[in-house]
Write a protein that holds these residues in place. Structure first.
Motif, PDB file in Angstrom:
ATOM      1  N   PHE A   1      26.291  11.970  16.568  1.00  0.00           N
ATOM      2  CA  PHE A   1      25.788  11.941  18.458  1.00  0.00           C
ATOM      3  C   PHE A   1      26.504  12.376  18.831  1.00  0.00           C
ATOM      4  CE2 PHE A   1      23.439  10.605  22.384  1.00  0.00           C
ATOM      5  CZ  PHE A   1      22.868  12.119  22.771  1.00  0.00           C
TER       6      PHE A   1
ATOM      7  N   LYS B   1      28.513  11.096  22.009  1.00  0.00           N
ATOM      8  CA  LYS B   1      28.220  10.958  23.249  1.00  0.00           C
ATOM      9  C   LYS B   1      28.294   9.635  23.798  1.00  0.00           C
ATOM     10  CE  LYS B   1      26.526  15.426  23.888  1.00  0.00           C
ATOM     11  NZ  LYS B   1      25.215  16.417  24.015  1.00  0.00           N
ATOM     12  N   PRO B   2      29.143   9.207  24.756  1.00  0.00           N
ATOM     13  CA  PRO B   2      29.897  10.051  25.552  1.00  0.00           C
ATOM     14  C   PRO B   2      31.197  10.325  25.076  1.00  0.00           C
ATOM     15  CG  PRO B   2      30.003   7.904  26.587  1.00  0.00           C
ATOM     16  CD  PRO B   2      29.056   8.216  25.171  1.00  0.00           C
TER      17      PRO B   2
ATOM     18  N   LYS C   1      22.910   1.730  16.023  1.00  0.00           N
ATOM     19  CA  LYS C   1      22.632   2.394  17.334  1.00  0.00           C
ATOM     20  C   LYS C   1      24.145   2.841  18.239  1.00  0.00           C
ATOM     21  CE  LYS C   1      20.299   4.206  21.235  1.00  0.00           C
ATOM     22  NZ  LYS C   1      19.665   3.977  22.552  1.00  0.00           N
ATOM     23  N   LEU C   2      24.678   4.140  18.160  1.00  0.00           N
ATOM     24  CA  LEU C   2      25.795   3.777  19.977  1.00  0.00           C
ATOM     25  C   LEU C   2      24.559   3.569  20.991  1.00  0.00           C
ATOM     26  CD1 LEU C   2      28.288   4.575  20.597  1.00  0.00           C
ATOM     27  CD2 LEU C   2      28.485   6.813  20.219  1.00  0.00           C
ATOM     28  N   SER C   3      25.352   3.256  21.452  1.00  0.00           N
ATOM     29  CA  SER C   3      23.911   3.247  22.960  1.00  0.00           C
ATOM     30  C   SER C   3      25.069   3.823  24.015  1.00  0.00           C
ATOM     31  CB  SER C   3      23.343   1.867  23.605  1.00  0.00           C
ATOM     32  OG  SER C   3      25.332   1.317  24.177  1.00  0.00           O
ATOM     33  N   GLY C   4      25.902   3.674  23.825  1.00  0.00           N
ATOM     34  CA  GLY C   4      26.522   5.136  25.188  1.00  0.00           C
ATOM     35  C   GLY C   4      27.026   4.004  26.470  1.00  0.00           C
TER      36      GLY C   4
ATOM     37  N   GLU D   1      18.594  -0.893  17.657  1.00  0.00           N
ATOM     38  CA  GLU D   1      17.571  -0.940  17.579  1.00  0.00           C
ATOM     39  C   GLU D   1      16.151  -1.135  17.412  1.00  0.00           C
ATOM     40  OE1 GLU D   1      17.467   1.200  21.046  1.00  0.00           O
ATOM     41  OE2 GLU D   1      15.875   1.533  20.939  1.00  0.00           O
TER      42      GLU D   1
ATOM     43  N   TYR E   1      13.578   9.909  15.033  1.00  0.00           N
ATOM     44  CA  TYR E   1      15.393  10.359  15.096  1.00  0.00           C
ATOM     45  C   TYR E   1      15.625  10.930  16.322  1.00  0.00           C
ATOM     46  CZ  TYR E   1      18.605  13.286  13.612  1.00  0.00           C
ATOM     47  OH  TYR E   1      19.765  14.091  13.040  1.00  0.00           O
ATOM     48  N   HIS E   2      16.977  10.224  16.466  1.00  0.00           N
ATOM     49  CA  HIS E   2      18.112  10.173  17.037  1.00  0.00           C
ATOM     50  C   HIS E   2      18.957   9.612  17.304  1.00  0.00           C
ATOM     51  CE1 HIS E   2      20.291  10.503  20.764  1.00  0.00           C
ATOM     52  NE2 HIS E   2      18.836  10.864  22.285  1.00  0.00           N
TER      53      HIS E   2
ATOM     54  N   SER F   1      21.998   9.528  17.749  1.00  0.00           N
ATOM     55  CA  SER F   1      22.588   8.138  18.116  1.00  0.00           C
ATOM     56  C   SER F   1      22.410   7.085  17.106  1.00  0.00           C
ATOM     57  CB  SER F   1      22.634   7.419  19.820  1.00  0.00           C
ATOM     58  OG  SER F   1      21.193   7.691  20.028  1.00  0.00           O
ATOM     59  N   THR F   2      21.723   7.196  16.012  1.00  0.00           N
ATOM     60  CA  THR F   2      21.614   6.656  15.867  1.00  0.00           C
ATOM     61  C   THR F   2      21.966   6.834  13.432  1.00  0.00           C
ATOM     62  OG1 THR F   2      19.356   6.845  14.700  1.00  0.00           O
ATOM     63  CG2 THR F   2      19.596   5.315  16.004  1.00  0.00           C
TER      64      THR F   2
ATOM     65  N   LYS G   1      27.974  20.124  27.846  1.00  0.00           N
ATOM     66  CA  LYS G   1      27.400  19.916  29.089  1.00  0.00           C
ATOM     67  C   LYS G   1      28.845  20.236  29.814  1.00  0.00           C
ATOM     68  CE  LYS G   1      23.764  16.466  29.465  1.00  0.00           C
ATOM     69  NZ  LYS G   1      23.890  15.326  29.316  1.00  0.00           N
TER      70      LYS G   1
ATOM     71  N   LYS H   1      25.947   8.484  36.742  1.00  0.00           N
ATOM     72  CA  LYS H   1      25.688   6.776  36.973  1.00  0.00           C
ATOM     73  C   LYS H   1      26.853   5.558  37.270  1.00  0.00           C
ATOM     74  CE  LYS H   1      24.308   6.799  32.131  1.00  0.00           C
ATOM     75  NZ  LYS H   1      25.162   6.698  30.964  1.00  0.00           N
TER      76      LYS H   1
ATOM     77  N   ASP I   1      21.128   9.813  28.346  1.00  0.00           N
ATOM     78  CA  ASP I   1      21.793  10.558  27.383  1.00  0.00           C
ATOM     79  C   ASP I   1      21.033   9.829  25.929  1.00  0.00           C
ATOM     80  OD1 ASP I   1      22.950  12.550  27.253  1.00  0.00           O
ATOM     81  OD2 ASP I   1      25.336  12.413  27.368  1.00  0.00           O
ATOM     82  N   ASN I   2      21.718   8.780  25.444  1.00  0.00           N
ATOM     83  CA  ASN I   2      21.004   8.156  24.301  1.00  0.00           C
ATOM     84  C   ASN I   2      19.999   7.803  24.465  1.00  0.00           C
ATOM     85  OD1 ASN I   2      24.298   8.596  24.566  1.00  0.00           O
ATOM     86  ND2 ASN I   2      24.673   7.166  22.742  1.00  0.00           N
ATOM     87  N   GLU I   3      18.989   7.583  24.782  1.00  0.00           N
ATOM     88  CA  GLU I   3      17.815   6.834  25.285  1.00  0.00           C
ATOM     89  C   GLU I   3      17.270   8.038  24.274  1.00  0.00           C
ATOM     90  OE1 GLU I   3      16.221   4.871  28.799  1.00  0.00           O
ATOM     91  OE2 GLU I   3      16.376   7.508  28.824  1.00  0.00           O
ATOM     92  N   PHE I   4      15.537   7.534  23.112  1.00  0.00           N
ATOM     93  CA  PHE I   4      15.108   8.533  22.938  1.00  0.00           C
ATOM     94  C   PHE I   4      14.349   8.856  23.852  1.00  0.00           C
ATOM     95  CE2 PHE I   4      15.748   4.977  19.922  1.00  0.00           C
ATOM     96  CZ  PHE I   4      16.543   6.293  18.756  1.00  0.00           C
TER      97      PHE I   4
ATOM     98  N   TYR J   1       4.066  14.822  17.013  1.00  0.00           N
ATOM     99  CA  TYR J   1       4.635  14.253  15.722  1.00  0.00           C
ATOM    100  C   TYR J   1       5.257  12.498  16.468  1.00  0.00           C
ATOM    101  CZ  TYR J   1       9.307  14.048  14.843  1.00  0.00           C
ATOM    102  OH  TYR J   1      10.747  13.621  14.470  1.00  0.00           O
ATOM    103  N   GLN J   2       4.454  11.912  17.452  1.00  0.00           N
ATOM    104  CA  GLN J   2       4.888  11.238  17.810  1.00  0.00           C
ATOM    105  C   GLN J   2       3.984  10.421  18.612  1.00  0.00           C
ATOM    106  OE1 GLN J   2       8.865  10.184  19.264  1.00  0.00           O
ATOM    107  NE2 GLN J   2       9.689   8.812  17.024  1.00  0.00           N
TER     108      GLN J   2
END
Lengths: 725, 820
Positions: free
Chosen positions: A311, A313-314, A455-458, A474, A480-481, A483-484, A535, B564, B630-633, B644-645
């Motif tokens: 991912f 980010k940042p 996971k990368l929490s950011g 996490e 799926y994201h 960042s993991t 972005k 933020k 940003d890094n949230e599901f 899907y979920q």
């Protein structure tokens, strides 16, 4: 056989001198003193950078639009023999002698100039009189904002050109539809419509709105065609297929072509590499490819790897650990495990190396032959420099208390046993027994005891964590994201048994022998995805404005100021044209609804053919204005006045349509008609006068005194720069 | 309600009949009914259900012809006759007396076959019995194990809490309009819940608190969705099997079931959406009797339900768009009908404006009036509103305010921006990040009441403590040069020639200095709007501006949300433009000065429209603030239709009582397939019609139902689904459920039509009938069986997770992404 000899060879040329004259005037207005000012003007500072990248064949990523527009500008540089050596760092910087300013600015100027005769053509094709068509072209000619925008290395005029070309060729096509379907010219105009649409989209994403408009009009026409009972089913099918091929397939193919050319032009690694995935970077010349060239492909037990977060980010970063431990007690009073920190670090470092270990064996080297790691295998990850195991446990993470802390295990505290087994989950595996591949495999590390995912929490850790990025486990594996997901970037087979030797080994560069390349489609998809999701920082620019300001011209942009005198270039519209074009739109809408309601009650004010003409003109011109304007209200990016110019062009086309309609249908007596014509002449001279008054700000060629500048500041919101002496 | 309505209809139609404007003669009605009779839907259905095939068999195809041939041109509109028959069947003898004039028409209207009369009672009874059965089944599934789990689940923590606020009458703020929470509060109040439960976090045990009233209320509304959908589909397609299939899909959908069982806004919202849809469809059927009582009834009921939908959540807007579209196309048809005079069309227009715009707006406003009347005690939502508004709330320090009237040096004050929903001038111990102006302490505006909103007003030139009792009280006057010191951090309000973080044309405002000592950039001139120099400054009433002495700029808030690093508070800037906007005008709200006597002040109370406007501004701002990080599901709209979920309502581990909001995959994937099939079939038919193909009469009838009825439902699905793609706020799975209702109804119509078309295309009539019956039954039973499989999701499960073969859900985790 020689019958053709019996007739003389005749060439009949049909030259519309009006078009020639308009083209000449357009060229004159746009090309006059084109290489002045010989300095970076406003957004040339961005586009110039991209041109330099093209000249040097360096890969870059620009989220603002597809590459076709940039490539066109770069073509100018190529023809002018530009070597790309110029530092585009600030507005107003003087160009060095190696920058071919004239040829760089030529293409936008040419497209801007050609828009003038095209306005004439469009109105003629719409079935309006020669006078109306001339009017439209003359209005385009003296629109200050269009001139300013065309004379610089900017893309709006190119976009406008392709928008108009798409509309014009569609009109030509639909006019030849009535007489000679499937003739060469029919095919030509149909294909040109598709090509122009894809070029418009290729220059800027907003071109897609004009494309959709043309598609919608074509759809309505096709629907009428389906309802035409005089055509056989087969011929209707042929018609539909031809349209689908020209308006859907050709643009898609062209769009891919732009990217193909772009990617084959820029093949060297450059400053934007970091944003792309490791696999993409490895496909560029230099950069990561140089490092990773010849790495072993399959990760085996005992491999030394660096793990990059997908991912990113940042910031793009690698899984990292170092000697420091988590503080015993955090600022907010919570406790930690006080074990060794695990973070994500945005720089290459020897502490980014991890060794993949088989939990069943003690070796940290690769056996011979290497045993590859597969999907579903349970592994341990050993930090190369400290030989500690990647671990997670039911302790709240420092900044994301809902997640688990990730640490490198230290056995301070016997009550906290090591939990260092990770199950490998290869996300993009081909089969269930997929092998973990360097760069190509995207993996998730699932903790065996707690089923937490790495996971990368950011979040940035505070000073005790050296402001590196926080890594957590996490607990809720909520799908799926990115960042993991992690991938191996650098990789080598470990050979040294001893810790000391290993440290030396870790410091040495990796060796490579496999060369990999991504397919074009994979690279295209990744690049496109990154461009769309890149972005822009939401921060505001000094000259940014909101769409509401545009209609009333409540804003302006200072493009350039002469370093010594007060000569300046300012993006300002011709107020008379802007106001009357907006008025014309309102009048059109009112009249349209009025006629529509009356027709519904079977009262036809207009003859059928002039009604159809009126509707088509409205659909293309008023519709073109609406689709190029309204979507900006929904966009979250920083907006500027020049974003309005494509919409304005369509509005200018609508103006003569409405005027002619008023004169033909609403002025009932000859006297009224003459009066109206006289008014028009007065109005147009007024527009010319405004053009002339604003001309110094458009061309920037004349230094005005402060009082003259003050006199030009017709609205308080116009930021005309006045030097204080 | 339904019953009463029908009775009303019966009486009204009966009396209206002879007086119809362009009344059809009895003969016409007679023919109509004759045609109608043999192919009446519930006949097939009765046959199907009871297996009694006594009636001389009419080929299905032919029935379809007859039935569809009867379909009026209006969208889904049943003619007056169809309204009449069941009613008369139901209460024949009683209404016979009321229905005087119609009695004479009866013999003519009667079917030639006398035998049909008796069975007609039977049909109608069967029809009502079916409706009752559907309703009963729906209620049974929704109320089954409603009390479990006896702890707070998911968003109950918000909405239950807000219900309690209504019972306790404390003021709060939420991003949704108040109606839904008011109803929850009312249900709790009526069922004897006293509002004392705290609803702190999911998983809290209810213990002795009575939560069943609130859950029961939501489940009641949720149960009504099924009969509503049944009636809508019946009205649109005139086909009982289609309606039954729809009802089955919704009854057996675990998602709808779960969502209806808890204290949430969604059942209430969906209730109003479906009720609005139903009344719109009913009203469309009355189109041939304009201005009759049922016409007015359904029209105004549509309006009422629209107000309800919008009053619960702003997404109620989508059903308003749908009704609006329907109304506009309706009016367009009327306008094109040259047999109607313009005046009549004008009457139609006025009626719609009254019932669909004026009435809903009035009701919507009324809910706010009730909201503000009920919530008259100070609570957690105070700070979001202006000082004037807070004065209405008892318990707030501004209610019957007793504070020193004039501002004096040394006073501790809070400063509030006059623009709505901006908040208090605020600072905290965090610096502007690197690269954004000077690295000094942040100054923002903040909506919550907080110690960091307190500022001390000081003289610019002395540092002597003005609260020293030896010094005389000195009042601040218009035009004075002052300093504002942040009380918690002792830094001065400061500005300088640096760009503000977001509004680049303005200057940055920071907190500067140590223990109150700063520099000349801390000096501000305080001015009161429209007052003379030298006057004292009144707390609350004076509208003040703060002008920076060095740069001449004015303190204001741009209203933009900081990223933020600024904790998503609002930006404060110093604007060099001296234009007078509300953004740069402030008032002093709290005022603490021990040296001055507190006197009672009456604050200007805002008028109701102002309060209404203000609360909307605050809600919109609140909604915009709900951005995903940003890094949230996060749940994406494309996840939803493919199921899907799900969403975890309660419990995570093996030992917990787990409830998981997930649609019944069989139902959802069938819906998805149906939309694709519908688009395919619809475009084939549309192209065929456009090509001028001559469809057989029966296919023509079916395609009308498919295009018109199905089209409305498809529009509903589109309107309730696609706008989410444009929304920037954080989204959840449950946002899809209104759209899911529409897509289930579409599925009902589509499969019924498909089966009929298929049966029609077969040569043998018995085979056709068999196919139709088997097709319908297998769909019904298939859904029921899938519900049997997936019901633990909704009713809760304990024990191992699905990976474990001992789990009740073992083998049912068809998608990796489902985590139950």
């Amino acid at each position: 056989m020689l019958g053709f000899l019996k007739h003389p060879v005749v060439v009949t040329a049909d030259i519309n001198l009006n078009v020639v004259a308009l083209t000449a005037m357009g060229l004159l207005s746009r090309l006059w003193q084109l290489s002045y000012p010989r300095a970076v003007v406003f957004d040339e500072v961005y586009y110039g950078q991209y041109i330099s990248f093209y000249m040097k064949r360096i890969f870059f990523l620009d989220g603002s639009g597809p590459p076709f527009g940039h490539m066109l500008l770069a073509l100018g540089g190529y023809l002018g023999g530009f070597d790309g050596n110029f530092l585009w760092n600030r507005i107003g910087a003087e160009y060095s002698s190696n920058v071919p300013v004239w040829s760089l600015r030529l293409l936008p100027a040419l497209t801007g100039a050609l828009s003038v005769p095209m306005a004439y053509q469009i109105l003629s094709e719409l079935g309006f009189s020669h006078c109306a068509a001339m009017g439209a072209a003359l209005l385009m000619l003296i629109e200050n904002a269009l001139i300013t925008q065309s004379r610089l290395m900017l893309l709006e005029s190119v976009l406008i050109f392709f928008n108009l070309l798409a509309v014009l060729s569609y009109l030509k096509f639909s006019n030849s539809q009535k007489q000679r379907p499937f003739s060469p010219s029919w095919w030509f105009w149909l294909t040109l419509t598709g090509v122009a649409c894809s070029c418009a989209v290729g220059v800027k994403y907003v071109g897609v709105f004009t494309y959709l408009l043309v598609l919608a009009v074509a759809g309505v026409h096709a629907w009428h065609l389906i309802g035409d009972r005089s055509l056989s089913n087969v011929s209707v099918l042929c018609h539909l297929l031809a349209r689908a091929a020209a308006l859907l397939v050709v643009p898609a193919a062209m769009y891919l072509l732009f990217f193909y050319v772009h990617l084959s032009l820029v093949y060297r690694s450059g400053p934007h590499d970091q944003i792309m995935s490791s696999a993409f970077q490895a496909s560029l010349e230099g950069g990561l490819a140089r490092i990773t060239q010849g790495q072993p492909l399959e990760v085996a037990y005992g491999s030394q790897v660096t793990l990059k977060n997908v991912f990113g980010k940042p910031a793009p970063c690698w899984l990292h650990s170092h000697q420091s431990t988590y503080p015993m007690i955090y600022e907010n009073g919570r406790g930690s495990s006080h074990q060794q920190q695990v973070t994500c670090y945005p720089f290459k470092d020897v502490n980014n190396w991890w060794i993949v270990k088989d939990p069943g064996r003690h070796q940290l080297v690769v056996s011979n032959p290497p045993r590859p790691v597969r999907h579903g295998d349970v592994v341990q990850l050993v930090h190369g420099m400290t030989t500690r195991f990647l671990n997670t446990h039911d302790v709240a993470a420092p900044l994301s208390p809902h997640s688990q802390e990730v640490s490198c295990y230290i056995d301070y505290n016997i009550s906290m046993p090591p939990q260092n087994l990770w199950r490998l989950d290869i996300v993009n595996r081909d089969s269930d027994a997929g092998v973990w591949k360097t760069i190509l495999s995207e993996v998730r590390l699932v903790h065996v005891n707690t089923s937490a995912v790495l996971k990368l929490s950011g979040a940035h850790l505070p000073d005790w964590g050296f402001r590196q990025l926080e890594v957590v486990g996490e607990k809720l594996s909520r799908g799926y994201h990115e960042s993991t997901v992690w991938n191996v970037e650098e990789h080598r087979y470990g050979k040294s048994q001893e810790q000391k030797e290993r440290e030396v080994e870790l410091h040495s560069p990796t060796q490579m022998d496999v060369h990999r390349n991504l397919s074009f489609l994979a690279r295209f998809l990744e690049l496109q995805w990154r461009m769309l999701t890149a972005k822009s920082d939401g921060s505001e620019h000094k000259y940014s404005s909101s769409p509401l300001d545009w209609v009333t011209l409540d804003t302006s942009i200072a493009y350039w100021l002469h370093p010594r005198t007060s000569a300046q270039i300012h993006l300002l519209g011709n107020v008379v044209i802007w106001a009357s074009a907006s008025l014309a739109t309102v009048v059109y809408a009112l009249l349209f609804f009025w006629y529509l309601l009356r027709r519904r009650r079977k009262i036809c004010d207009l003859p059928e053919d002039s009604w159809l003409r009126w509707v088509l003109a409205g659909a293309l011109c008023a519709g073109g204005w609406a689709v190029n304007y309204v979507p900006f209200f929904l966009m979250e990016k920083t907006l500027f006045l020049y974003h309005y110019l494509p919409a304005l062009t369509f509005q200018i086309l609508l103006l003569p349509v409405v005027l002619q309609h008023i004169s033909d249908h609403l002025c009932r007596t000859q006297l009224l008609r003459s009066l109206f014509s006289a008014l028009l002449v007065a109005w147009y001279s007024c527009a010319c006068h405004v053009f002339n008054t604003l001309r110094p700000l458009t061309y920037g060629d004349k230094s005005l005194s402060p009082s003259e500048l003050k006199a030009l500041r017709w609205k308080d919101s116009w930021d005309i720069l006045i030097r204080k002496y | 309600m339904l019953c009463a309505t029908s009775r009303l209809l019966a009486a009204r139609t009966a009396t209206a009949l002879p007086a119809q404007p362009r009344g059809r003669g009895p003969g016409a009605r007679c023919r109509r009914r004759e045609l109608h009779f043999p192919g009446h839907p519930e006949l097939d259905l009765d046959d199907f259900l009871t297996g009694r095939l006594a009636r001389p068999s009419v080929p299905v195809g032919r029935r379809a012809i007859l039935r569809r041939g009867r379909m009026p041109p209006a969208v889904g509109g049943g003619p007056a006759g169809s309204e009449l028959r069941p009613r008369r069947g139901r209460c024949g003898p009683q209404t016979a007396r009321v229905v005087g004039p119609d009695e004479t028409a009866k013999p003519a209207a009667r079917n030639p076959k006398r035998a049909g009369w008796g069975s007609r009672h039977f049909e109608a009874a069967g029809r009502w019995a079916l409706l009752a059965l559907v309703t009963l089944l729906s209620f049974a599934t929704r109320f089954h194990r409603l009390e479990e789990p006896p702890h707070v689940c998911w968003d109950e923590t918000h909405f239950g809490k807000m219900g309690s606020y209504y019972i306790n009458r404390t003021f709060f703020f939420d991003v949704h309009p108040p109606l839904g929470k008011m109803l929850i509060g009312l249900a709790g109040y009526l069922s004897g819940y006293d509002g004392t439960f705290l609803f702190q976090k999911p998983g809290d045990k209810y213990e002795h608190h009575n939560y069943m009233g609130m859950r029961g209320f939501c489940a009641f509304l949720g149960s009504l969705l099924v009969p509503f959908a049944y009636l809508i589909v019946l009205e649109l397609s005139k086909s009982l099997p289609a309606a039954l299939l729809t009802a089955a899909l919704l009854t057996f959908d675990t998602g709808c079931l779960t969502l209806s069982q808890y204290i949430l806004l969604d059942p209430i919202l969906m209730f109003f959406i479906m009720a609005a849809m139903l009344s719109m469809v009913k009203y469309n059927s009355c189109a041939n009797r304009p201005f009759s009582a049922p016409w007015w009834f359904w029209l105004s009921l549509t309006g009422i339900n629209l107000a309800g939908a919008l009053g619960v959540k702003f997404v109620g807007l989508f059903i308003i768009l749908q009704v609006g579209w329907n109304t506009i196309s309706d009016l367009w048809h009327l306008f094109g009908d040259l047999s109607l005079s313009v005046v009549t069309v004008g009457k139609h227009l006025t009626a719609r404006i009254l019932c669909l715009i004026v009435l809903p707006l009035t009701l919507y406003t009324a809910t706010y009036a009730v909201h503000f009347m009920v919530l008259n005690k100070s609570g957690p939502g105070d700070g979001f509103f202006s000082s004037a508004f807070q004065a209405r709330l008892s318990g707030n320090n501004l209610h019957n305010a007793s504070i020193p009237e004039h501002l004096a040096y040394g006073s501790v004050i809070t400063v509030k921006n006059l623009r709505m929903a901006i908040g208090y001038l605020h600072s905290h111990r965090h610096l502007y990040p690197e690269g954004i102006g000077a690295r000094q302490q942040q100054v923002t505006t903040y909506l919550h009441k907080d110690y960091n909103n307190l500022w001390i007003i000081k003289k610019h030139n002395t540092n002597a403590d003005p609260l020293d009792p030896s010094l005389p009280v000195e009042f601040v006057r218009h035009g004075d040069i002052i300093r504002l010191e942040h009380k918690e951090t002792s830094r001065n309000l400061h500005s300088h020639y640096h760009e503000a973080p977001l509004t680049r044309k303005h200057y940055q405002v920071t907190g500067y200095g140590i223990n109150g000592t700063g520099d000349s950039n801390d000096f501000w001139r305080i001015e009161v709007i429209n007052r003379k120099f030298g006057n004292r400054i009144k707390v609350l009433r004076s509208r003040i501006r703060l002008i920076h002495l060095v740069t001449g700029c004015v303190l204001g808030s741009s209203g933009k949300v900081l990223p933020k690093w600024g904790w998503e508070q609002l930006e404060v800037t110093c604007t060099p433009y001296l234009k007078e906007t509300l953004n740069s005008i402030w008032n002093v709200e709290d005022h603490i000065n021990p040296k001055l006597p507190n006197i009672s002040l009456d604050v200007l109370q805002p008028s109701f429209p102002e309060v209404l406007l203000e609360s909307h501004m605050v809600m919109i701002r609140g909604n915009n603030g709900l951005k995903p990080k940003d890094n949230e599901f996060t749940s994406k709209p494309w996840h939803w239709p493919i199921n899907y979920q799900g969403l975890r309502f309660s419990g995570i581990n093996d030992t917990d009582f787990r409830v998981y909001l997930l649609g019944n995959p069989v139902v959802w994937w069938l819906n998805l397939l149906s939309i694709a099939l519908y688009l395919l079939l619809g475009s084939i038919i549309a192209v065929a019609v456009q090509r001028g193909a001559h469809l057989p009469v029966e296919v023509e009838g079916l395609s009308q139902v498919l295009l018109r009825g199905g089209g409305q439902l498809l529009l509903g699905w589109i309107l309730h689904y696609f706008p989410f793609f444009l929304m920037g706020r954080i989204l959840y799975f449950h946002h899809y459920f209104p759209a899911m209702l529409f897509s289930s109804m579409l599925t009902g119509i589509l499969w019924d039509t498909l089966l009929r078309l298929w049966a029609w295309s077969l040569a043998s009539s018995s085979l056709a009938r068999g196919l139709y019956v088997v097709g319908n039954l297998s769909l019904l039973l298939g859904t029921a069986y899938s519900f049997y499989l997936f019901h633990p999701l909704a009713y809760g499960m304990v024990g191992p997770l699905a990976q474990d073969p001992r789990s009740p859900m073992a083998g049912l985790r068809w998608l990796e992404s489902w985590d139950f």
